[in-house]
Design a protein around this motif. Structure first.
Motif, PDB file in Angstrom:
ATOM      1  N   LEU A 165       0.816  -1.223   0.000  1.00  0.00           N
ATOM      2  CA  LEU A 165       0.000   0.000   0.000  1.00  0.00           C
ATOM      3  C   LEU A 165       0.844   1.266   0.000  1.00  0.00           C
ATOM      4  N   LEU A 166       2.021   1.203   0.583  1.00  0.00           N
ATOM      5  CA  LEU A 166       2.871   2.393   0.653  1.00  0.00           C
ATOM      6  C   LEU A 166       3.760   2.537  -0.573  1.00  0.00           C
ATOM      7  N   ALA A 167       3.909   1.494  -1.340  1.00  0.00           N
ATOM      8  CA  ALA A 167       4.633   1.497  -2.618  1.00  0.00           C
ATOM      9  C   ALA A 167       6.066   2.007  -2.487  1.00  0.00           C
ATOM     10  N   ASP A 168       6.968   1.269  -3.063  1.00  0.00           N
ATOM     11  CA  ASP A 168       8.363   1.662  -3.177  1.00  0.00           C
ATOM     12  C   ASP A 168       9.069   1.866  -1.836  1.00  0.00           C
ATOM     13  N   THR A 169       8.620   1.156  -0.789  1.00  0.00           N
ATOM     14  CA  THR A 169       9.355   1.208   0.476  1.00  0.00           C
ATOM     15  C   THR A 169      10.575   0.318   0.355  1.00  0.00           C
ATOM     16  N   LYS A 170      11.637   0.688   1.018  1.00  0.00           N
ATOM     17  CA  LYS A 170      12.898  -0.042   0.911  1.00  0.00           C
ATOM     18  C   LYS A 170      13.262  -0.843   2.164  1.00  0.00           C
ATOM     19  N   ALA A 171      12.869  -0.359   3.338  1.00  0.00           N
ATOM     20  CA  ALA A 171      13.308  -0.981   4.592  1.00  0.00           C
ATOM     21  C   ALA A 171      12.420  -2.149   4.986  1.00  0.00           C
ATOM     22  N   ALA A 182      -2.441  -9.078  27.710  1.00  0.00           N
ATOM     23  CA  ALA A 182      -1.006  -8.868  27.456  1.00  0.00           C
ATOM     24  C   ALA A 182      -0.807  -7.681  26.519  1.00  0.00           C
ATOM     25  N   ARG A 183       0.306  -7.020  26.657  1.00  0.00           N
ATOM     26  CA  ARG A 183       0.660  -5.872  25.824  1.00  0.00           C
ATOM     27  C   ARG A 183       1.946  -6.193  25.079  1.00  0.00           C
ATOM     28  N   LEU A 184       2.133  -5.533  23.949  1.00  0.00           N
ATOM     29  CA  LEU A 184       3.321  -5.749  23.131  1.00  0.00           C
ATOM     30  C   LEU A 184       3.829  -4.405  22.647  1.00  0.00           C
ATOM     31  N   ASP A 185       5.128  -4.161  22.795  1.00  0.00           N
ATOM     32  CA  ASP A 185       5.751  -2.970  22.227  1.00  0.00           C
ATOM     33  C   ASP A 185       6.200  -3.312  20.813  1.00  0.00           C
ATOM     34  N   VAL A 186       5.568  -2.686  19.826  1.00  0.00           N
ATOM     35  CA  VAL A 186       5.875  -2.940  18.421  1.00  0.00           C
ATOM     36  C   VAL A 186       6.935  -1.932  17.977  1.00  0.00           C
ATOM     37  N   PRO A 187       8.092  -2.420  17.500  1.00  0.00           N
ATOM     38  CA  PRO A 187       9.139  -1.501  17.054  1.00  0.00           C
ATOM     39  C   PRO A 187       8.764  -0.810  15.746  1.00  0.00           C
ATOM     40  N   ILE A 188       9.276   0.403  15.589  1.00  0.00           N
ATOM     41  CA  ILE A 188       8.994   1.211  14.401  1.00  0.00           C
ATOM     42  C   ILE A 188      10.321   1.732  13.849  1.00  0.00           C
ATOM     43  N   THR A 189      10.470   1.658  12.526  1.00  0.00           N
ATOM     44  CA  THR A 189      11.606   2.290  11.858  1.00  0.00           C
ATOM     45  C   THR A 189      11.094   3.012  10.612  1.00  0.00           C
ATOM     46  N   HIS A 190      11.968   3.796  10.006  1.00  0.00           N
ATOM     47  CA  HIS A 190      11.618   4.526   8.785  1.00  0.00           C
ATOM     48  C   HIS A 190      11.310   3.533   7.661  1.00  0.00           C
ATOM     49  N   ILE A 191      10.369   3.880   6.790  1.00  0.00           N
ATOM     50  CA  ILE A 191       9.934   2.958   5.732  1.00  0.00           C
ATOM     51  C   ILE A 191      10.977   2.747   4.639  1.00  0.00           C
ATOM     52  N   ASN A 192      11.962   3.638   4.544  1.00  0.00           N
ATOM     53  CA  ASN A 192      12.945   3.513   3.462  1.00  0.00           C
ATOM     54  C   ASN A 192      14.377   3.308   3.915  1.00  0.00           C
ATOM     55  N   ALA A 193      14.656   3.509   5.189  1.00  0.00           N
ATOM     56  CA  ALA A 193      16.031   3.356   5.667  1.00  0.00           C
ATOM     57  C   ALA A 193      16.013   3.047   7.161  1.00  0.00           C
ATOM     58  N   ALA A 194      16.344   1.827   7.481  1.00  0.00           N
ATOM     59  CA  ALA A 194      16.271   1.369   8.871  1.00  0.00           C
ATOM     60  C   ALA A 194      17.211   2.123   9.807  1.00  0.00           C
ATOM     61  N   ASP A 211      18.593  12.660   4.225  1.00  0.00           N
ATOM     62  CA  ASP A 211      19.862  12.144   3.709  1.00  0.00           C
ATOM     63  C   ASP A 211      19.786  10.696   3.240  1.00  0.00           C
ATOM     64  N   ILE A 212      18.583  10.132   3.182  1.00  0.00           N
ATOM     65  CA  ILE A 212      18.419   8.735   2.753  1.00  0.00           C
ATOM     66  C   ILE A 212      18.862   8.591   1.306  1.00  0.00           C
ATOM     67  N   LYS A 213      19.678   7.571   1.040  1.00  0.00           N
ATOM     68  CA  LYS A 213      20.093   7.259  -0.329  1.00  0.00           C
ATOM     69  C   LYS A 213      19.093   6.326  -1.008  1.00  0.00           C
ATOM     70  N   GLY A 214      18.423   5.488  -0.220  1.00  0.00           N
ATOM     71  CA  GLY A 214      17.379   4.627  -0.758  1.00  0.00           C
ATOM     72  C   GLY A 214      17.867   3.463  -1.589  1.00  0.00           C
ATOM     73  N   GLU A 215      19.088   3.012  -1.346  1.00  0.00           N
ATOM     74  CA  GLU A 215      19.649   1.940  -2.160  1.00  0.00           C
ATOM     75  C   GLU A 215      19.423   0.546  -1.578  1.00  0.00           C
ATOM     76  N   ASP A 216      19.474   0.428  -0.241  1.00  0.00           N
ATOM     77  CA  ASP A 216      19.488  -0.905   0.349  1.00  0.00           C
ATOM     78  C   ASP A 216      18.507  -1.112   1.502  1.00  0.00           C
ATOM     79  N   GLY A 217      17.677  -0.125   1.807  1.00  0.00           N
ATOM     80  CA  GLY A 217      16.757  -0.241   2.931  1.00  0.00           C
ATOM     81  C   GLY A 217      17.403   0.028   4.280  1.00  0.00           C
TER      82      GLY A 217
END
Length: 193
Positions: free
Chosen positions: A109-115, A128-140, A185-191
């Motif tokens: 749905l987000l199209a062209d994500t790299k990470a 129970a609760r869970l902490d879900v980690p979050i990172t940038h969609i294109n560069a971890a 500054d994301i290069k977007g080459e490798d996620g």
């Protein structure tokens, strides 16, 4: 494979204006979608389970679409994560069944994500609760987007249930100032970078 039997969904939206510093003109939005389903493998060891991932794909797409809509559209999404809470009669491996259906739904749905979509899973009782980690969609490695969101439901997961989560955000943490790679500054080459 068995049917996906959905008991309920839970959606949450946070609007974060500040964390003790100046009030932001535009709040950070952090949203989650949680689907509570029957665990068809609860109470027994089943050697072949990976086919159930295919059955979960429509659920992942529905959840991701509702979450994207809740946050204002795909162009606003900058961070994501996923997670699984497995009821006590299940096993941790059942949570791994969410990796492809949950992650690929958001990426489609987000199209062209790299990470890669980060994840967490655990076995837990009702509430129970869970902490879900979050990172940038294109560069971890974008440090400003390292975040997490707690998900859960007061009556789930029951022993024979699984709770699958998707989480998205519209930007970096409010008042992010820890340095590292910045989103612009994301290069977007490798996620990664």
């Amino acid at each position: 494979m068995p049917d996906v039997i959905l008991r309920k969904t839970v959606f949450s939206l946070e609007e974060i204006y500040h964390e003790g510093g100046p009030v932001a003109d535009t709040p950070l939005l952090r949203g989650s979608a949680l689907a509570i389903i029957r665990n068809p493998f609860a109470g027994r060891y089943e050697p072949e389970i990976k086919g159930f991932m295919e059955d979960l794909k429509p659920l992942g797409l529905r959840m991701a679409q509702r979450l994207v809509d809740l946050l204002g559209g795909p162009e606003r999404i900058e961070g994501y994560g996923k997670g699984s809470l497995i009821g006590e009669a299940g096993e941790l491996e059942h949570g791994a069944l969410w990796h492809a259906p949950g992650g690929y739904a958001m990426r489609q749905l987000l199209a062209d994500t790299k990470a890669i979509v980060p994840s967490a899973k655990k076995v837990g009782g009702v509430g129970a609760r869970l902490d879900v980690p979050i990172t940038h969609i294109n560069a971890a490695y974008v440090r400003s987007h390292f975040d997490s969101m707690e998900v859960g439901c007061n009556d789930a997961p029951r022993a024979d249930e699984m709770a699958f989560a998707l989480v998205m955000t519209t930007g970096p943490r409010i008042h992010s100032r820890s340095g590292g790679l910045e989103a612009w500054d994301i290069k977007g080459e490798d996620g990664l970078r």
